[in-house]
Motif scaffolding. Structure first.
Motif, PDB file in Angstrom:
ATOM      1  N   GLY A 279       0.819  -1.200  -0.013  1.00 40.22           N
ATOM      2  CA  GLY A 279      -0.184  -0.064   0.104  1.00 40.22           C
ATOM      3  C   GLY A 279       0.797   1.078  -0.323  1.00 40.22           C
ATOM      4  O   GLY A 279       0.226   2.300   0.602  1.00 40.22           O
ATOM      5  N   ALA A 280       1.858   1.346  -0.150  1.00 39.79           N
ATOM      6  CA  ALA A 280       2.338   2.039  -0.420  1.00 39.79           C
ATOM      7  C   ALA A 280       2.390   3.533  -1.779  1.00 39.79           C
ATOM      8  O   ALA A 280       3.071   4.613  -1.422  1.00 39.79           O
ATOM      9  N   GLY A 281       1.505   2.903  -2.652  1.00 36.07           N
ATOM     10  CA  GLY A 281       1.052   4.118  -3.019  1.00 36.07           C
ATOM     11  C   GLY A 281       1.386   4.207  -4.150  1.00 36.07           C
ATOM     12  O   GLY A 281       1.647   5.028  -5.524  1.00 36.07           O
ATOM     13  N   TYR A 282       2.329   3.396  -5.209  1.00 34.94           N
ATOM     14  CA  TYR A 282       3.296   3.340  -6.617  1.00 34.94           C
ATOM     15  C   TYR A 282       2.558   1.821  -6.595  1.00 34.94           C
ATOM     16  O   TYR A 282       2.262   0.778  -6.276  1.00 34.94           O
ATOM     17  N   SER A 283       3.524   1.656  -8.545  1.00 36.42           N
ATOM     18  CA  SER A 283       3.489   0.186  -8.700  1.00 36.42           C
ATOM     19  C   SER A 283       4.216  -0.080  -9.062  1.00 36.42           C
ATOM     20  O   SER A 283       5.413   0.072  -9.654  1.00 36.42           O
ATOM     21  N   VAL A 284       4.265  -1.723  -8.407  1.00 30.97           N
ATOM     22  CA  VAL A 284       5.137  -2.297  -8.619  1.00 30.97           C
ATOM     23  C   VAL A 284       5.670  -3.363  -9.870  1.00 30.97           C
ATOM     24  O   VAL A 284       6.673  -3.610 -10.234  1.00 30.97           O
ATOM     25  N   VAL A 285       4.376  -2.787 -10.723  1.00 35.54           N
ATOM     26  CA  VAL A 285       4.430  -3.972 -12.043  1.00 35.54           C
ATOM     27  C   VAL A 285       3.976  -2.783 -12.756  1.00 35.54           C
ATOM     28  O   VAL A 285       3.061  -2.453 -12.505  1.00 35.54           O
ATOM     29  N   ASP A 286       4.915  -2.415 -13.946  1.00 32.71           N
ATOM     30  CA  ASP A 286       3.651  -0.760 -14.922  1.00 32.71           C
ATOM     31  C   ASP A 286       3.904  -1.623 -16.283  1.00 32.71           C
ATOM     32  O   ASP A 286       4.824  -1.101 -16.983  1.00 32.71           O
ATOM     33  N   GLY A 287       2.406  -1.881 -16.350  1.00 32.64           N
ATOM     34  CA  GLY A 287       2.041  -1.568 -18.112  1.00 32.64           C
ATOM     35  C   GLY A 287       2.723  -2.647 -18.673  1.00 32.64           C
ATOM     36  O   GLY A 287       3.327  -2.663 -19.563  1.00 32.64           O
ATOM     37  N   LEU A 288       3.016  -3.940 -18.063  1.00 32.08           N
ATOM     38  CA  LEU A 288       4.366  -4.213 -18.707  1.00 32.08           C
ATOM     39  C   LEU A 288       3.387  -5.896 -19.408  1.00 32.08           C
ATOM     40  O   LEU A 288       1.750  -6.072 -19.238  1.00 32.08           O
ATOM     41  N   SER A 289       3.691  -6.185 -20.923  1.00 26.69           N
ATOM     42  CA  SER A 289       2.920  -6.587 -21.381  1.00 26.69           C
ATOM     43  C   SER A 289       4.245  -8.022 -21.943  1.00 26.69           C
ATOM     44  O   SER A 289       5.081  -7.628 -22.625  1.00 26.69           O
ATOM     45  N   LEU A 290       3.975  -9.558 -21.709  1.00 25.48           N
ATOM     46  CA  LEU A 290       4.747 -10.801 -22.587  1.00 25.48           C
ATOM     47  C   LEU A 290       3.888 -11.492 -23.030  1.00 25.48           C
ATOM     48  O   LEU A 290       2.847 -11.766 -22.278  1.00 25.48           O
ATOM     49  N   SER A 291       4.302 -12.536 -23.637  1.00 27.21           N
ATOM     50  CA  SER A 291       3.605 -13.271 -24.253  1.00 27.21           C
ATOM     51  C   SER A 291       5.166 -15.264 -24.216  1.00 27.21           C
ATOM     52  O   SER A 291       5.831 -14.976 -24.338  1.00 27.21           O
ATOM     53  N   ALA A 306      12.486  -5.197  -8.068  1.00 27.96           N
ATOM     54  CA  ALA A 306      12.566  -5.506  -9.776  1.00 27.96           C
ATOM     55  C   ALA A 306      10.888  -5.756 -10.027  1.00 27.96           C
ATOM     56  O   ALA A 306      10.252  -5.217 -11.190  1.00 27.96           O
ATOM     57  N   GLY A 307       9.573  -6.505  -9.672  1.00 28.49           N
ATOM     58  CA  GLY A 307       8.772  -7.000  -9.378  1.00 28.49           C
ATOM     59  C   GLY A 307       8.349  -8.156 -10.339  1.00 28.49           C
ATOM     60  O   GLY A 307       7.588  -8.498 -10.402  1.00 28.49           O
ATOM     61  N   ARG A 308       9.656  -9.372 -10.347  1.00 23.72           N
ATOM     62  CA  ARG A 308       9.472 -10.139 -10.430  1.00 23.72           C
ATOM     63  C   ARG A 308       7.891 -10.896  -9.693  1.00 23.72           C
ATOM     64  O   ARG A 308       7.003 -11.543 -10.815  1.00 23.72           O
ATOM     65  N   THR A 309       8.258 -10.798  -8.351  1.00 25.96           N
ATOM     66  CA  THR A 309       7.188 -11.694  -7.897  1.00 25.96           C
ATOM     67  C   THR A 309       5.613 -11.198  -7.612  1.00 25.96           C
ATOM     68  O   THR A 309       5.105 -12.260  -7.585  1.00 25.96           O
ATOM     69  N   GLU A 310       5.635 -10.268  -7.686  1.00 28.00           N
ATOM     70  CA  GLU A 310       4.249  -9.715  -7.900  1.00 28.00           C
ATOM     71  C   GLU A 310       3.492  -9.965  -9.650  1.00 28.00           C
ATOM     72  O   GLU A 310       2.714  -9.741  -9.162  1.00 28.00           O
ATOM     73  N   MET A 484      14.100  -7.434 -16.286  1.00 24.26           N
ATOM     74  CA  MET A 484      12.705  -6.399 -15.320  1.00 24.26           C
ATOM     75  C   MET A 484      13.694  -5.641 -14.844  1.00 24.26           C
ATOM     76  O   MET A 484      15.047  -5.634 -13.711  1.00 24.26           O
ATOM     77  N   ARG A 485      13.245  -3.996 -14.301  1.00 22.90           N
ATOM     78  CA  ARG A 485      13.794  -3.543 -13.860  1.00 22.90           C
ATOM     79  C   ARG A 485      12.565  -1.779 -13.816  1.00 22.90           C
ATOM     80  O   ARG A 485      11.682  -1.464 -14.233  1.00 22.90           O
ATOM     81  N   ARG A 486      12.293  -2.151 -11.989  1.00 24.58           N
ATOM     82  CA  ARG A 486      11.792  -0.781 -11.837  1.00 24.58           C
ATOM     83  C   ARG A 486      10.314  -1.043 -12.308  1.00 24.58           C
ATOM     84  O   ARG A 486       9.469  -0.348 -12.696  1.00 24.58           O
ATOM     85  N   GLY A 487       9.935  -2.122 -12.345  1.00 26.19           N
ATOM     86  CA  GLY A 487       8.384  -2.781 -12.744  1.00 26.19           C
ATOM     87  C   GLY A 487       8.260  -3.105 -14.077  1.00 26.19           C
ATOM     88  O   GLY A 487       6.924  -3.088 -14.686  1.00 26.19           O
ATOM     89  N   ARG A 488       9.202  -2.660 -15.029  1.00 23.90           N
ATOM     90  CA  ARG A 488       8.975  -2.566 -16.960  1.00 23.90           C
ATOM     91  C   ARG A 488       9.819  -3.699 -17.579  1.00 23.90           C
ATOM     92  O   ARG A 488      10.724  -3.954 -16.282  1.00 23.90           O
ATOM     93  N   ILE A 489       9.834  -4.085 -18.504  1.00 25.77           N
ATOM     94  CA  ILE A 489      10.449  -4.394 -19.100  1.00 25.77           C
ATOM     95  C   ILE A 489      12.023  -4.367 -19.707  1.00 25.77           C
ATOM     96  O   ILE A 489      11.377  -2.553 -20.259  1.00 25.77           O
TER      97      ILE A 489
END
Length: 513
Positions: A279-291, A306-310, A484-489
């Motif tokens: 609940g820190a108010g930011y996104s740990v994954v930010d608009g990420l797309s992957l297939s 980096a957001g891997r687990t989330e 991944m870095r800071r929630g993005r690829i």
């Protein structure tokens, strides 16, 4: 950390094992082990899961007594009736599996059982002050009053380390202390270890991260099947020496499986955004797309945070997204629960197998069949014969070393416990499997077996996504490597990428050793 009287006699032996053996009935966990621990130096213990490392450490720290042999402290034979008695003699242990109370805060976990008292009761202010100092030493910005359950796994590991450091031990046993730490946190821990060495504190270090351990070790001991197979000083060893004595020959973690055609897109992640679970108010994954396609193995690499687990937990139904969608074989499964995802063929092997992957009070068989219970249950009735067949088949296919389906899950080595978690999910016959740090806390032999198993299943059409914080694991079986870095690829590579390229894309400094 208070000063410990450092000795100028760097070769002084402070603790020694002499012909130490431990038997459980007809099973010999240790077979006459001998080795020395030197003052102000690091002795690293290498060996596969089941080699006897944990048994030996439990004996040295007073958790269990040896069946035969001697423990010699400062030149005198000694025996400990308990771990607290060993701690009174300056010997402490940091266990691989965390022993924290999640509902208590950081301060209370660190001083649990040895509270600082004053005339009116517990001196919470002094405990908090000392906790803040410990966190400063470990360069971790953690509030002493934060409940442990709100910390990520790496931070919980830091708290476990801080608790051991707070005792001011002169011999500190570290069992896989970096298994959940980021690269920067490992560097801080190594600085702490070197500082402790300079103060005369001796470290016994156990790690499956072989290259990492070589950075700090002074002496290396290798165990295999309960016996010591090799001992040498740092200048005499390298990675090949360790692996050869651990497993008998040199081998790697495999290569991307070939010789088959990959199918269509099995899983599509489209613009997923995941808010911070704390609940820190930011996104740990930010608009990420992957297939990922049928039969394809994709590795996701990134530093801690980096957001891997989330990302994996959101895709598998454990966390909710605020934007984007997850498409499984053409069907939108966004927002489904974990059980619904499993039903539809999307499964997750979690990072923390003890907390999220296993039920400690259940047998090996029941743990294996738990996720597939609907396949042999109808109403109030369970087909035990079908369940037994599934369990037997899983033990065989996943190569689990166990006394049988009725064995306690705690009787298995870490590597075999991990195979149970993977086997449990594979038993559901999934189309896509997500694995979060699948090799955490397991040895090089078990790690190779896990990657071989995933490669075999990929050839049968299984889509695989696994995360790792070890660069070497990226260069094993993955067809594609996503950084991944800071929630993005931040980058995407093929299997011919170098370690330096991967680390640079993650924002990690490349250090020459």
């Amino acid at each position: 950390m208070s000063e410990v009287g450092a000795s100028s006699h760097k070769d002084e032996v402070v603790l020694a094992a002499r012909n130490v053996a431990k038997a459980y009935g007809n099973i010999h966990a240790l077979k006459g082990v001998n080795f020395d621990i030197h003052r102000g130096q690091v002795t690293t213990l290498f060996g596969e899961n089941g080699a006897g490392k944990s048994t030996l450490m439990k004996i040295l720290s007073g958790v269990i007594p040896p069946t035969s042999g001697e423990i010699i402290l400062d030149g005198q034979p000694i025996s400990f009736a308990s771990s607290s008695q060993a701690r009174d003699h300056g010997i402490s242990i940091i266990h691989q599996e965390l022993s924290l109370a999640p509902n208590m805060n950081v301060r209370d976990n660190i001083f649990m059982g040895r509270e600082i008292m004053m005339a009116t009761g517990v001196d919470f202010a002094e405990e908090e002050r000392q906790t803040r100092l410990l966190m400063q030493d470990l360069e971790e910005d953690i509030d002493p009053l934060t409940p442990v359950e709100e910390l990520r796994l790496g931070q919980q590991q830091i708290v476990e380390i801080a608790r051991a450091l707070s005792v001011n031990s002169r011999i500190l046993i570290m069992d896989e202390p970096t298994s959940a730490l980021s690269a920067s946190e490992v560097e801080v821990l190594f600085k702490v270890i070197r500082d402790l060495n300079s103060r005369g504190v001796s470290i016994v270090y156990i790690s499956h991260h072989l290259e990492e351990a070589l950075q700090i070790t002074n002496h290396a001991v290798v165990l295999r099947d309960g016996a010591m197979t090799a001992y040498a000083e740092r200048k005499e060893i390298d990675l090949e020496w360790i692996v050869r004595h651990m497993v008998g020959d040199n081998f790697d973690l495999g290569s991307p499986p070939t010789g088959y055609d990959k199918g269509g897109v099995a899983l599509s992640i489209e613009g997923i955004t995941v808010p911070d679970p704390a609940g820190a108010g930011y996104s740990v994954v930010d608009g990420l797309s992957l297939s990922v396609r049928e039969g394809e193995i994709v590795c996701i690499y990134g530093l801690m945070g980096a957001g891997r687990t989330e990302l994996l937990e959101c895709v598998a139904g454990r966390l909710r997204s605020t934007a984007g969608k997850v498409v499984l074989k053409g069907r939108d499964v966004t927002g489904q629960s974990i059980s619904e995802c499993i039903r539809d063929g999307l499964v997750l092997v979690p990072e923390d197998r003890q907390r999220d992957g296993l039920v400690q009070t259940m047998t090996v068989g029941r743990n294996l069949s738990l996720a597939s219970i609907g396949a042999f249950t109808k109403g109030l009735f369970t087909s035990f014969s079908r369940e037994a067949g599934l369990v037997t088949d899983s033990i065989r296919k996943v190569h689990i070393k166990t006394d049988g389906a009725g064995a306690a899950i705690g009787s298995l080595s870490g590597g075999n416990q991990q195979k149970v978690v993977i086997g449990k999910m594979l038993a559901t016959q999934p189309d896509v499997i997500l694995l979060d740090e699948p090799s955490r806390g397991i040895d090089i032999g078990a790690k190779a077996e896990v990657f071989k198993l995933l490669a075999e299943r990929a050839k049968q059409g299984l889509a695989v996504i696994y995360t790792t914080s070890e660069v070497g694991e990226c260069l094993s079986i993955a067809h594609r490597i996503i950084v991944m870095r800071r929630g993005r690829i931040s980058a995407e590579f093929g299997p011919d990428v170098t370690k330096e390229q991967i680390m640079a894309a993650s924002g990690e400094a490349v250090v020459a050793h």
